[in-house]
Motif scaffolding. Structure first.
Motif, PDB file in Angstrom:
ATOM      1  N   LYS A  64      27.411  36.603  44.935  1.00 41.09           N
ATOM      2  CA  LYS A  64      26.868  37.841  45.492  1.00 41.09           C
ATOM      3  C   LYS A  64      27.161  39.047  44.597  1.00 41.09           C
ATOM      4  CE  LYS A  64      26.986  36.451  50.361  1.00 41.09           C
ATOM      5  NZ  LYS A  64      27.280  35.044  50.081  1.00 41.09           N
ATOM      6  N   ILE A  65      26.368  40.086  44.782  1.00 38.06           N
ATOM      7  CA  ILE A  65      26.543  41.405  44.174  1.00 38.06           C
ATOM      8  C   ILE A  65      26.730  42.404  45.317  1.00 38.06           C
ATOM      9  CG2 ILE A  65      25.419  43.247  42.834  1.00 38.06           C
ATOM     10  CD1 ILE A  65      26.148  40.971  41.064  1.00 38.06           C
ATOM     11  N   ASP A  66      27.481  43.450  45.086  1.00 34.69           N
ATOM     12  CA  ASP A  66      27.749  44.435  46.134  1.00 34.69           C
ATOM     13  C   ASP A  66      26.464  45.009  46.729  1.00 34.69           C
ATOM     14  OD1 ASP A  66      30.152  43.996  44.811  1.00 34.69           O
ATOM     15  OD2 ASP A  66      30.831  46.056  45.066  1.00 34.69           O
ATOM     16  N   ASP A 148      33.340  27.640  35.154  1.00 35.56           N
ATOM     17  CA  ASP A 148      34.167  26.442  34.941  1.00 35.56           C
ATOM     18  C   ASP A 148      33.555  25.196  35.559  1.00 35.56           C
ATOM     19  OD1 ASP A 148      36.316  27.867  33.655  1.00 35.56           O
ATOM     20  OD2 ASP A 148      36.833  28.657  35.623  1.00 35.56           O
ATOM     21  N   SER A 149      32.453  25.366  36.298  1.00 35.10           N
ATOM     22  CA  SER A 149      31.870  24.226  37.012  1.00 35.10           C
ATOM     23  C   SER A 149      30.395  24.509  37.261  1.00 35.10           C
ATOM     24  CB  SER A 149      32.578  24.025  38.356  1.00 35.10           C
ATOM     25  OG  SER A 149      32.313  25.125  39.216  1.00 35.10           O
ATOM     26  N   ILE A 150      29.707  23.491  37.718  1.00 33.36           N
ATOM     27  CA  ILE A 150      28.288  23.663  38.043  1.00 33.36           C
ATOM     28  C   ILE A 150      28.132  24.636  39.209  1.00 33.36           C
ATOM     29  CG2 ILE A 150      28.204  21.691  39.616  1.00 33.36           C
ATOM     30  CD1 ILE A 150      25.351  21.151  38.490  1.00 33.36           C
ATOM     31  N   ALA A 151      29.107  24.669  40.127  1.00 35.77           N
ATOM     32  CA  ALA A 151      29.055  25.614  41.239  1.00 35.77           C
ATOM     33  C   ALA A 151      29.133  27.050  40.734  1.00 35.77           C
ATOM     34  CB  ALA A 151      30.197  25.336  42.215  1.00 35.77           C
ATOM     35  N   ASP A 152      29.967  27.279  39.739  1.00 32.83           N
ATOM     36  CA  ASP A 152      30.076  28.622  39.152  1.00 32.83           C
ATOM     37  C   ASP A 152      28.760  29.038  38.507  1.00 32.83           C
ATOM     38  OD1 ASP A 152      32.721  28.625  39.919  1.00 32.83           O
ATOM     39  OD2 ASP A 152      33.500  28.191  37.905  1.00 32.83           O
ATOM     40  N   MET A 153      28.089  28.069  37.869  1.00 34.27           N
ATOM     41  CA  MET A 153      26.827  28.384  37.208  1.00 34.27           C
ATOM     42  C   MET A 153      25.742  28.668  38.232  1.00 34.27           C
ATOM     43  SD  MET A 153      25.847  28.975  34.189  1.00 34.27           S
ATOM     44  CE  MET A 153      24.394  30.028  34.268  1.00 34.27           C
ATOM     45  N   ASN A 154      25.719  27.916  39.301  1.00 37.39           N
ATOM     46  CA  ASN A 154      24.764  28.189  40.375  1.00 37.39           C
ATOM     47  C   ASN A 154      25.012  29.572  40.979  1.00 37.39           C
ATOM     48  OD1 ASN A 154      23.216  25.808  40.281  1.00 37.39           O
ATOM     49  ND2 ASN A 154      24.744  24.694  41.495  1.00 37.39           N
ATOM     50  N   ALA A 155      26.293  29.946  41.067  1.00 38.19           N
ATOM     51  CA  ALA A 155      26.630  31.279  41.569  1.00 38.19           C
ATOM     52  C   ALA A 155      26.117  32.359  40.612  1.00 38.19           C
ATOM     53  CB  ALA A 155      28.140  31.400  41.754  1.00 38.19           C
ATOM     54  N   TYR A 156      26.209  32.101  39.321  1.00 39.18           N
ATOM     55  CA  TYR A 156      25.703  33.041  38.309  1.00 39.18           C
ATOM     56  C   TYR A 156      24.200  33.248  38.505  1.00 39.18           C
ATOM     57  CZ  TYR A 156      25.834  35.216  33.576  1.00 39.18           C
ATOM     58  OH  TYR A 156      25.781  36.079  32.513  1.00 39.18           O
ATOM     59  N   ILE A 157      23.479  32.154  38.677  1.00 36.70           N
ATOM     60  CA  ILE A 157      22.030  32.239  38.882  1.00 36.70           C
ATOM     61  C   ILE A 157      21.718  33.036  40.146  1.00 36.70           C
ATOM     62  CG2 ILE A 157      19.959  30.880  39.378  1.00 36.70           C
ATOM     63  CD1 ILE A 157      21.274  28.647  37.607  1.00 36.70           C
ATOM     64  N   SER A 158      22.473  32.772  41.198  1.00 39.36           N
ATOM     65  CA  SER A 158      22.294  33.530  42.437  1.00 39.36           C
ATOM     66  C   SER A 158      22.553  35.020  42.209  1.00 39.36           C
ATOM     67  CB  SER A 158      23.235  32.998  43.521  1.00 39.36           C
ATOM     68  OG  SER A 158      23.154  33.776  44.692  1.00 39.36           O
ATOM     69  N   ARG A 159      23.524  35.320  41.385  1.00 36.15           N
ATOM     70  CA  ARG A 159      23.842  36.730  41.120  1.00 36.15           C
ATOM     71  C   ARG A 159      22.734  37.441  40.343  1.00 36.15           C
ATOM     72  NH1 ARG A 159      30.427  37.444  40.173  1.00 36.15           N
ATOM     73  NH2 ARG A 159      30.681  38.393  42.224  1.00 36.15           N
ATOM     74  N   ILE A 160      22.000  36.712  39.542  1.00 37.06           N
ATOM     75  CA  ILE A 160      20.854  37.315  38.864  1.00 37.06           C
ATOM     76  C   ILE A 160      19.822  37.736  39.904  1.00 37.06           C
ATOM     77  CG2 ILE A 160      18.927  36.897  37.292  1.00 37.06           C
ATOM     78  CD1 ILE A 160      21.632  37.274  35.920  1.00 37.06           C
ATOM     79  N   GLN A 161      19.613  36.889  40.899  1.00 38.18           N
ATOM     80  CA  GLN A 161      18.702  37.255  41.987  1.00 38.18           C
ATOM     81  C   GLN A 161      19.229  38.476  42.737  1.00 38.18           C
ATOM     82  OE1 GLN A 161      18.580  33.623  44.244  1.00 38.18           O
ATOM     83  NE2 GLN A 161      17.400  32.509  42.705  1.00 38.18           N
ATOM     84  N   GLU A 162      20.534  38.494  42.991  1.00 39.27           N
ATOM     85  CA  GLU A 162      21.163  39.616  43.674  1.00 39.27           C
ATOM     86  C   GLU A 162      21.082  40.904  42.849  1.00 39.27           C
ATOM     87  OE1 GLU A 162      23.931  39.666  46.679  1.00 39.27           O
ATOM     88  OE2 GLU A 162      21.949  38.887  47.180  1.00 39.27           O
ATOM     89  N   THR A 163      21.120  40.764  41.531  1.00 40.29           N
ATOM     90  CA  THR A 163      21.020  41.939  40.670  1.00 40.29           C
ATOM     91  C   THR A 163      19.683  42.640  40.868  1.00 40.29           C
ATOM     92  OG1 THR A 163      22.508  41.019  38.991  1.00 40.29           O
ATOM     93  CG2 THR A 163      20.982  42.727  38.264  1.00 40.29           C
TER      94      THR A 163
END
Length: 598
Positions: A64-66, A148-163
């Motif tokens: 997430k992003i604020d 550090d994991s595939i979950a972290d990378m999925n979170a990164y992708i989600s954060r791009i959407q949140e951006t």
């Protein structure tokens, strides 16, 4: 300097004062309960900001992003109000020990600042060239989102959407500002448009995403087909969310460009602008000093520092007046690295050399030393600006990410060697890196105090350490000692120019003229500085005001203690309680003086 008077508190927050004494059992019990309460409340506060969690090295809400909306700000203020009411109902201030009273006061100070600031929330420019989220969000993701994991990378992708969502929320707020007639100067629009166009394709972020995916693949944490899929998802997120938001931003900026003032004065030109500026001075300096008082302090400091500059000019045998010496230091090629990649690396290497040398001397002046490491880096290309000021980005509390001293090196002609040494001390050690790292590593105060930040304290400390480094054996080259004074007069000039712009009707040209007449700073750096003050009113005044207060406190301690004055003890007192408003810092030092006398 007169004793400060914060934010007109009517509560006991800043008026209560108790002498050092042995702590009775009642205080110990309440202390444990109070500090547990603070930690619980701070955790609630942190959970409102996914980005703050990430900066501290945590992975809560990692996808997430604020929330950037006004509604989120209202929710935070309502939460703070409830916490203050609960604090006053549950804990008896008079029966708290000195440390806990400081924590109590600090929590109240943060609340009062937030509450007073609500009246001005449409006054701070949403997008500017210094700290707009259009550049800071990509920088946060690249520097802080660890994978550090595939979950972290999925979170990164989600954060791009949140951006994409966050940028559009900020555009809505900028539109609300424009409807009130509040727009930043035209140069701000022009710079931000360039920055946004540089990020439009999302290339810097996408490169970082792919690099982190490749690292997972190399570590055999994902299979090749998973890497391919993640890269495709990353590209889609950039295309579908990130780029459209930046297109929206550029469209709005270009549509408002002609409405912006080409030759503006400061924020006083806006409705309610003078009150807003007074509020920003109060927040930035943590004092009740008026704009006129700060302006006069600046004029006096400029005159004093010029006298010290004259002494160095004479020492090196320069034949000419101070203005001629400014021109010499500002133009002679010996004071600059080549404007090449080799020259840029040389700047980083020399900065590291001075930091390594000063680190060996820290134990002679400090009892508390930081555990965190420090790196010196060039600013990422997408947010680099010619002549823009260097800055520090803190590491994680656990040390897993080091602190970073960032340098703008796109134009080496705006980066003189003479000021390099002092700036390294300011941003690194004994300056920001040391102060911030020690605060984050404290284990005898509530956690919120380890992360607190006050402009006058942190910037005042960093400027104080530029002078302290001379005591520690720095600046053996007299031209570099002159550079130290260039840095100091720079901060004194800020008091004059910032208040001149925002209260006395100065234009950008007036600010640049005063700067150039009283310093050897390059024209490019001067222009970037004055434009910084125009979009960040009051912030630049905290440096010199904070430095003067710390020097005053040290002078008072030396006079009171005489031979019993211990420089390590004084510095540990300044740093050992975390960042504080200047009046609370003075109270802490006075308590230390009393304890040393006893």
């Amino acid at each position: 300097m007169k004793r400060n008077n914060f934010l007109g508190f009517t509560m006991l927050l800043f008026l209560s004062f108790s002498a050092c004494k042995e702590t009775p059992k009642q205080e110990v019990d309440q202390s444990e309960e109070l500090n547990t309460w603070f930690d619980l409340k701070y955790e609630e506060l942190l959970q409102m900001s996914p980005l703050s969690l990430t900066v501290q090295g945590r992975k809560d809400q990692y996808d997430k992003i604020d929330d950037m909306s006004k509604e989120a700000e209202d929710k935070k203020l309502a939460w703070y109000t409830e916490s203050i009411n609960e604090l006053k109902e549950r804990f008896d201030y008079e029966n708290l020990n000195d440390t806990d009273q400081t924590s109590y006061d600090l929590w109240g100070y943060q609340y009062e600042t937030l509450k007073e600031g609500k009246a001005y929330r449409d006054m701070s420019y949403v997008f500017d060239q210094m700290r707009g989220y259009h550049t800071s969000l990509p920088s946060y993701l690249i520097n802080f989102h660890k994978v550090d994991s595939i979950a972290d990378m999925n979170a990164y992708i989600s954060r791009i959407q949140e951006t994409g969502r966050a940028i559009n929320q900020l555009i809505d707020r900028a539109k609300d500002q424009a409807a009130l007639g509040i727009l930043p100067p035209k140069f701000t629009f022009e710079i931000v448009i360039g920055q946004a166009k540089g990020l439009l394709s999302g290339a810097p972020v996408l490169e970082d995403m792919k690099r982190k995916i490749d690292t997972l693949l190399a570590a055999e944490k994902i299979a090749s087909e998973e890497a391919t899929a993640l890269k495709a998802q990353s590209e889609s997120a950039i295309k579908d969310y990130f780029t459209p938001a930046y297109e929206n931003l550029i469209s709005w900026l270009e549509g408002e460009l002609d409405n912006a003032v080409a030759e503006p004065t400061g924020v006083s030109r806006h409705p309610n602008g003078k009150d807003f500026y007074n509020y920003k001075l109060k927040v930035s300096t943590t004092t009740a000093l008026s704009a006129d008082e700060i302006h006069e302090i600046g004029l006096k400091e400029v005159a004093r520092i010029k006298g010290e500059m004259m002494a160095i000019k004479d020492k090196v045998g320069f034949d000419g007046d101070l203005d001629a010496f400014f021109t010499f230091v500002n133009t002679d090629e010996q004071f600059y690295f080549p404007n090449t990649d080799e020259g840029r690396q040389a700047y980083l290497d020399e900065s590291t050399k001075y930091l390594d040398a000063i680190n060996n001397k820290l134990p002679d002046y400090f009892g508390i030393l930081p555990k965190a490491k420090l790196e010196v880096r060039r600013v990422e290309a997408f947010r680099e600006q010619d002549g823009a000021p260097q800055h520090y980005m803190k590491g994680t509390p656990d040390g897993s990410r080091p602190g970073t001293y960032y340098v703008h090196l796109s134009d080496m002609n705006a980066m003189p060697r003479s000021t390099l040494e002092g700036v390294a001390y300011h941003e690194g050690s004994p300056g920001h890196h040391m102060q911030v790292s020690i605060a984050q590593e404290l284990d005898d105060v509530p956690k919120f105090r380890t992360q607190a930040g006050f402009n006058a304290y942190s910037e005042g400390w960093a400027l104080y350490t530029e002078a302290l480094a001379k005591e520690m054996g720095g600046y053996q080259n007299p031209y570099y000692d002159f550079g130290r004074l260039v840095n100091e007069i720079w901060r004194a000039i800020r008091l004059v120019v910032d208040t001149g712009l925002h209260v006395k009707g100065w234009t950008e040209a007036d600010g640049i003229k005063y700067f150039m007449e009283n310093s050897s700073i390059s024209e490019g750096a001067t222009k970037a500085e004055v434009q910084r003050y125009m979009v960040m009113p009051g912030q630049a005044t905290g440096y010199k005001i904070g430095m003067l207060k710390i020097q005053e406190l040290r002078k008072n301690a030396e006079a009171a203690l005489g031979d019993r004055f211990d420089i390590k003890g004084f510095h540990d007192t300044i740093l050992g309680g975390g960042a504080l408003p200047l009046e609370l810092l003075e109270r802490r030092v006075n308590d230390w003086i009393s304890s040393q006398k006893e």
